[in-house]
Motif scaffolding. Structure first.
Motif, short mmCIF file in Angstrom:
data_model
loop_
_atom_site.label_atom_id
_atom_site.label_comp_id
_atom_site.label_asym_id
_atom_site.label_seq_id
_atom_site.Cartn_x
_atom_site.Cartn_y
_atom_site.Cartn_z
N ILE A 213 0.87 -1.18 0.00
CA ILE A 213 0.00 0.00 0.00
C ILE A 213 0.91 1.23 0.00
CG2 ILE A 213 -1.77 1.28 1.25
CD1 ILE A 213 -2.72 -1.38 0.05
N THR A 214 0.76 2.07 -1.01
CA THR A 214 1.59 3.26 -1.15
C THR A 214 0.72 4.52 -1.00
OG1 THR A 214 1.30 3.51 -3.54
CG2 THR A 214 3.01 1.97 -2.80
N GLU A 215 1.38 5.66 -1.07
CA GLU A 215 0.67 6.94 -0.95
C GLU A 215 -0.31 7.17 -2.10
OE1 GLU A 215 0.72 8.95 1.49
OE2 GLU A 215 2.46 8.31 2.67
N ASP A 216 -0.15 6.41 -3.18
CA ASP A 216 -1.03 6.57 -4.34
C ASP A 216 -2.35 5.84 -4.20
OD1 ASP A 216 0.86 8.11 -5.73
OD2 ASP A 216 1.90 6.31 -6.42
N GLU B 283 1.78 -3.97 4.03
CA GLU B 283 1.70 -5.03 3.03
C GLU B 283 0.41 -5.79 3.31
OE1 GLU B 283 3.81 -5.59 0.63
OE2 GLU B 283 5.68 -4.58 1.20
N ILE B 284 -0.40 -5.98 2.28
CA ILE B 284 -1.63 -6.74 2.48
C ILE B 284 -1.50 -8.09 1.77
CG2 ILE B 284 -3.10 -4.72 2.77
CD1 ILE B 284 -3.98 -5.02 -0.13
N TYR B 285 -2.02 -9.12 2.41
CA TYR B 285 -2.01 -10.48 1.86
C TYR B 285 -3.45 -10.85 1.55
CZ TYR B 285 2.77 -10.74 3.58
OH TYR B 285 4.11 -10.50 3.80
N PHE B 286 -3.69 -11.40 0.37
CA PHE B 286 -5.06 -11.64 -0.06
C PHE B 286 -5.16 -12.90 -0.91
CE2 PHE B 286 -2.86 -8.87 -2.95
CZ PHE B 286 -3.16 -9.36 -4.22
N ILE B 287 -6.36 -13.41 -1.03
CA ILE B 287 -6.65 -14.56 -1.88
C ILE B 287 -7.84 -14.21 -2.76
CG2 ILE B 287 -5.75 -16.27 -0.25
CD1 ILE B 287 -8.62 -16.82 0.60
N GLY B 288 -8.01 -15.02 -3.82
CA GLY B 288 -9.12 -14.78 -4.73
C GLY B 288 -8.88 -15.45 -6.07
N PRO B 289 -9.54 -14.99 -7.14
CA PRO B 289 -9.37 -15.57 -8.48
C PRO B 289 -7.93 -15.44 -8.97
CG PRO B 289 -11.29 -14.13 -8.38
CD PRO B 289 -10.52 -13.91 -7.11
N ALA B 290 -7.63 -16.13 -10.07
CA ALA B 290 -6.27 -16.12 -10.61
C ALA B 290 -5.78 -14.71 -10.96
CB ALA B 290 -6.19 -17.02 -11.85
N ARG C 60 -6.10 -2.42 -9.95
CA ARG C 60 -6.97 -1.49 -10.66
C ARG C 60 -7.91 -0.77 -9.70
NH1 ARG C 60 -8.17 -6.04 -15.02
NH2 ARG C 60 -6.47 -5.67 -16.48
N PHE C 61 -8.43 -1.52 -8.72
CA PHE C 61 -9.39 -0.93 -7.80
C PHE C 61 -8.73 0.06 -6.85
CE2 PHE C 61 -11.92 -1.11 -3.81
CZ PHE C 61 -13.10 -0.56 -4.31
N LEU C 62 -7.58 -0.31 -6.26
CA LEU C 62 -6.93 0.54 -5.28
C LEU C 62 -6.21 1.73 -5.90
CD1 LEU C 62 -5.41 -2.04 -2.76
CD2 LEU C 62 -7.60 -0.81 -2.61
N TYR C 63 -5.68 1.54 -7.11
CA TYR C 63 -4.85 2.60 -7.71
C TYR C 63 -5.43 3.17 -8.99
CZ TYR C 63 -1.45 1.09 -4.29
OH TYR C 63 -0.82 0.81 -3.10
N ASN C 64 -6.61 2.71 -9.35
CA ASN C 64 -7.30 3.28 -10.52
C ASN C 64 -6.42 3.23 -11.76
OD1 ASN C 64 -9.59 4.33 -11.67
ND2 ASN C 64 -9.07 6.46 -11.23
N THR C 65 -5.74 2.08 -11.99
CA THR C 65 -4.78 1.99 -13.09
C THR C 65 -5.43 2.10 -14.46
OG1 THR C 65 -4.96 -0.43 -12.95
CG2 THR C 65 -3.13 0.62 -11.80
N ASP C 66 -6.69 1.70 -14.58
CA ASP C 66 -7.36 1.83 -15.87
C ASP C 66 -7.45 3.28 -16.31
OD1 ASP C 66 -7.73 -0.85 -16.20
OD2 ASP C 66 -9.73 -0.88 -15.29
N GLU C 67 -7.77 4.19 -15.35
CA GLU C 67 -7.84 5.61 -15.70
C GLU C 67 -6.46 6.16 -16.00
OE1 GLU C 67 -9.80 7.91 -12.76
OE2 GLU C 67 -11.70 6.80 -12.87
N ASN C 68 -5.42 5.68 -15.27
CA ASN C 68 -4.06 6.15 -15.53
C ASN C 68 -3.62 5.77 -16.93
OD1 ASN C 68 -3.86 7.19 -12.96
ND2 ASN C 68 -2.90 5.36 -12.09
N GLU C 69 -3.97 4.54 -17.35
CA GLU C 69 -3.61 4.10 -18.69
C GLU C 69 -4.35 4.88 -19.75
OE1 GLU C 69 -4.39 -0.04 -18.66
OE2 GLU C 69 -2.70 -0.53 -17.35
#
Length: 213
Positions: A139-142, A188-195, A203-212
Motif C-alpha cells: 500500500i503506497t501513498e497513491d 503489506e496486504i495479503y489476499f486470496i481470490g481468483p487467478a 486497478r481498484f486501489l490505484y485506478n490503473t485503468d484511468e491512468n492508462e
C-alpha cells in the motif's frame, strides 16, 4: 522458406574434368573419356555423363565425336569455366550455410516459444490448484482509499478479493483483519481470490485503468 539451389552432379563432373585439363592431367589434343567410361569413373548414370560431356562441348572445352569420346580443345576455356564454377560453388556454399543457420535459429525460437508456453501453463495450473495461496501487495501513498476501511469501500464486492492478513510497517502481522481494518501507506496486504486477483486489486486501489487512459 525457398529451397537452396544446389550444383547439379553433371556440372560437378564437368568442373572436375575441366580442373584436370587446367592442371595438365589432360592435354590439348588428347582424346579422353567416352560417355560409358565417364559413367564408370564417376559412378553415375549414362545420362549424367552425357550431360557433363555436352556441357564441356558447349563451352568449347572439348570436341565431342559421336562414338569416339571427346578431345580436349582449350585449356584456357577450361580455366575460365573452373573459375566461374568455383565462384558459383562458393556462393552456393554460403547460401546453404546461411539457410542452415536460419533453420537453426527458427528451431531455437520455436523451442523458446514452447518453453514459455509451458511456463505459462504451469503458472496457471499452480494458481488453479492453489486458490488459497496468498498474494501480496504494498500500500503506497497513491492508494485511493488511504484511511478507509475494507468494508466501507466494498472491496470484496468490487474485486472478489479477500484480505487475509496485513503486515504493518513495524512487521506486526494482523491475521483476518476483518471489514473495519483500514488502509495505511507502508503496509503489506495479503489476499486470496481468483487467478487475476492481483490485477483486479491494483486497478481498484490505484485506478490503473484511468491512468492508462
Amino acid at each position: 522458406m525457398s529451397k537452396t539451389v544446389r550444383t547439379a552432379r553433371y556440372q560437378q563432373i564437368a568442373a572436375d574434368v575441366a580442373g584436370k585439363i587446367v592442371s595438365g592431367g589432360y592435354k590439348e589434343g588428347e582424346r579422353i573419356f567416352a560417355r560409358s567410361a565417364l559413367s564408370v569413373h564417376y559412378g553415375v548414370s549414362p545420362e549424367t555423363s552425357r550431360r557433363a560431356i555436352a556441357l564441356l562441348g558447349d563451352l568449347g572445352i572439348v570436341e565431342v565425336t559421336k562414338g569416339s569420346g571427346c578431345t580436349v580443345l582449350s585449356k584456357e576455356k577450361a580455366e575460365q569455366f573452373r573459375m566461374q564454377f568455383s565462384d558459383f560453388d562458393s556462393v552456393d556454399s554460403l547460401r546453404r550455410e546461411l539457410t542452415q543457420q536460419i533453420e537453426n535459429q527458427t528451431k531455437s525460437l520455436q523451442g523458446l516459444k514452447e518453453t514459455i508456453q509451458k511456463l505459462t501453463d504451469s503458472v496457471g495450473h499452480y494458481q488453479y490448484k492453489n486458490p488459497l495461496q496468498p498474494m501480496k501487495m504494498s500500500i503506497t501513498e497513491d492508494c485511493r482509499y488511504l484511511g478507509q476501511s475494507i468494508g466501507s469501500i466494498q472491496l470484496w464486492q468490487h474485486t472478489g478479493v479477500t484480505i487475509v492478513a496485513i503486515e504493518n510497517q513495524d512487521k506486526t502481522m494482523i491475521i483476518s483483519p476483518g471489514p473495519y481494518a483500514t488502509f495505511t501507506a507502508g503496509e503489506e496486504i495479503y489476499f486470496i481470490g481468483p487467478a487475476d486477483s492481483w490485477l483486479r486489486l491494483e486497478r481498484f486501489l490505484y485506478n490503473t485503468d484511468e491512468n492508462e487512459a
